[in-house]
Scaffold this motif. Structure first.
Motif, PDB file in Angstrom:
ATOM      1  N   SER A  59      35.861  61.007  19.684  1.00  0.00           N
ATOM      2  CA  SER A  59      36.153  62.088  20.276  1.00  0.00           C
ATOM      3  C   SER A  59      34.836  62.285  21.155  1.00  0.00           C
ATOM      4  O   SER A  59      33.961  62.057  20.607  1.00  0.00           O
ATOM      5  N   ASP A  60      35.014  63.338  21.838  1.00  0.00           N
ATOM      6  CA  ASP A  60      33.468  63.779  22.598  1.00  0.00           C
ATOM      7  C   ASP A  60      32.653  64.376  21.950  1.00  0.00           C
ATOM      8  O   ASP A  60      31.768  64.389  21.228  1.00  0.00           O
ATOM      9  N   ASN A  61      33.650  65.005  20.369  1.00  0.00           N
ATOM     10  CA  ASN A  61      32.391  65.531  19.084  1.00  0.00           C
ATOM     11  C   ASN A  61      32.063  64.457  18.121  1.00  0.00           C
ATOM     12  O   ASN A  61      31.945  65.347  17.248  1.00  0.00           O
ATOM     13  N   GLY A  62      32.360  63.074  18.349  1.00  0.00           N
ATOM     14  CA  GLY A  62      32.328  62.400  17.312  1.00  0.00           C
ATOM     15  C   GLY A  62      33.291  62.406  15.726  1.00  0.00           C
ATOM     16  O   GLY A  62      32.849  61.939  15.625  1.00  0.00           O
ATOM     17  N   ASP A  63      34.195  62.898  16.680  1.00  0.00           N
ATOM     18  CA  ASP A  63      35.575  62.901  15.287  1.00  0.00           C
ATOM     19  C   ASP A  63      36.422  61.569  15.794  1.00  0.00           C
ATOM     20  O   ASP A  63      36.981  60.957  17.308  1.00  0.00           O
TER      21      ASP A  63
ATOM     22  N   GLU B 149      41.932  62.375  12.349  1.00  0.00           N
ATOM     23  CA  GLU B 149      41.924  64.072  11.873  1.00  0.00           C
ATOM     24  C   GLU B 149      43.361  64.000  11.033  1.00  0.00           C
ATOM     25  O   GLU B 149      44.022  63.039   9.983  1.00  0.00           O
TER      26      GLU B 149
END
Length: 458
Positions: A23-27, A30
């Motif tokens: 993801s954009d935030n580095g994840d 999940e």
């Protein structure tokens, strides 16, 4: 190292064509809850776009000769990490061959066809099966069903083949092992390292010769010593199949045979006493261990407490009390103690004197002496050579523990496989074990079938 490669390493995958979605935030994963027990799962998402060189249907060269025909998403179970189950949602590209018009999807060596079990997880299942834990515990640790673990191990057991090309050691210990009610197996171990050589389901002379004949003669000629008990089924086939080996009767079984004769005579004498409250009866019944104890370990200068009669007696007085009642017991007891002394001093000459001077008394010791004479050559080797069956008795204890951990095995095939898996290659499982697994599965229940020759890796 790229982030994608780091994720691959962390989940145990090796195919660099698998691209994880970040993801954009580095994840890149999940934490979700799944299952009826609402356990926590680390879920990853990735894509696979590997194009094979040739069409799997017609063999046509696919370099630029295919269409993109959509995608398929499959869920794969990965090895557990820090107690979390890990699942990969893999989106795989589907292709269509321009020649035969058949479609196929991208494949990876990290996954088996038509199975949700990844190869790293399969490696983890086999590795845990090497430990002394039950299949239910393995299933609980890995967050998969017990039936899945059972089927995987069962099909591995069905495909197992004994490795008859493996070099035999110079010292072999053989013994029997009870694996089901009234069913005994025949086992062989390395007498120097305690490594299991093989375990077979029957122990008759014909079957033993049939098993051992699969080893080359040159391989069997390497064996110098074979340690066994006095089982009549063993000596003849072992002498034939290992022509250069000396047959050694285990020293413990030599003593045990005379000890059982003393116990038999004691029990027979005890049953002839009608007064169950008499001093002699209580002395015989409650102090049975005293009558099979080595006299060298008994302090004859001090009185000792005897149960049953509840009084202190000198050991020699207690013996004389019984000897006066039964001369047969006196002779058997003295023969037993003489065998113990000869064994303790490792003097075969003393043992030979016992046999030559023995006079039959119609007791259990008569048969013991006949058995000694029948196996005299092998018993002589026991006095002169060091190898013993102490190592295989320890292996037998481990085998019994495997059965107790699982509360018994209904299928002896599974029992034998767990024995081999836990006793073969005890340090680390060979990685080639996993590589030998085929990609074919059973369509009905989607379980992996092991059709390769896997004994080399065990």
């Amino acid at each position: 190292m790229s982030i994608n490669d780091s994720i691959l390493n962390s989940v145990g995958l090796t195919d660099k064509n698998i691209k994880f979605l970040i993801s954009d935030n580095g994840d890149f994963n999940e934490l979700v809850t799944l299952g009826h027990d609402q356990h926590q799962v680390l879920r990853y998402r990735a894509t696979l776009t590997t194009v094979p060189e040739h069409c799997p249907q017609c063999g046509f060269l696919l370099s630029g000769h295919f269409y993109l025909a959509g995608t398929d998403t499959a869920s794969y179970k990965l090895p557990t990490a820090n107690g979390y189950q890990q699942i990969l949602l893999l989106t795989k590209q589907r292709y269509q061959c321009l020649r035969c018009k058949n479609t196929f999807i991208a494949q990876s060596k990290d996954f088996m066809s038509n199975s949700t079990i990844s190869r790293p997880l399969l490696h983890q299942i086999i590795d845990l099966a090497k430990r002394d834990i039950s299949e239910k515990d393995i299933a609980y640790i890995l967050h998969i069903s017990h039936s899945k673990v059972n089927r995987l191990l069962h099909h591995a057991a069905k495909a197992y083949r004994t490795n008859y090309t493996k070099s035999l050691p110079t010292v072999i210990c053989v013994d029997e092992v009870l694996y089901a009610k009234h069913h005994y197996g025949f086992e062989m171990i390395n007498g120097t390292t305690s490594d299991l050589i093989e375990i077979f389901p029957t122990r008759t002379s014909i079957d033993i010769r049939r098993y051992l004949s699969n080893y080359d003669l040159s391989n069997r000629q390497r064996v110098q010593y074979v340690v066994t008990d006095m089982n009549a089924n063993y000596s003849a086939p072992l002498r034939v199949m290992f022509p250069n080996a000396q047959i050694i009767i285990d020293r413990f079984h030599i003593i045990q045979l005379a000890m059982k004769a003393v116990q038999s005579t004691r029990i027979t004498l005890q049953r002839t006493i009608n007064n169950k409250r008499s001093r002699v009866y209580k002395l015989l019944k409650s102090n049975w261990q005293f009558f099979i104890t080595d006299q060298s370990k008994i302090d004859s200068t001090q009185p000792r407490w005897f149960k049953g009669i509840n009084e202190y007696l000198y050991p020699q007085d207690a013996l004389q009390l019984i000897f006066g009642l039964s001369p047969k017991f006196k002779q058997d007891y003295k023969i037993y103690q003489a065998v113990l002394r000869a064994q303790r001093s490792r003097s075969f000459d003393e043992f030979s004197v016992i046999l030559s001077q023995y006079k039959p008394s119609h007791s259990a010791m008569d048969q013991v002496i006949l058995t000694y004479k029948k196996n005299l050559k092998s018993i002589r080797n026991a006095f002169l050579q060091k190898p013993s069956n102490g190592r295989i008795e320890g292996i037998n204890r481990r085998i019994k523990q495997i059965g107790r951990t699982a509360y018994g095995y209904g299928n002896s095939l599974n029992y034998f496989f767990r024995i081999r898996l836990q006793l073969f290659n005890r340090k680390h499982i060979n990685a080639s074990f996993i590589n030998l697994l085929t990609k074919k599965t059973c369509e009905s229940d989607k379980i992996i079938r092991f059709t390769s020759y896997i004994s080399q890796t065990l």
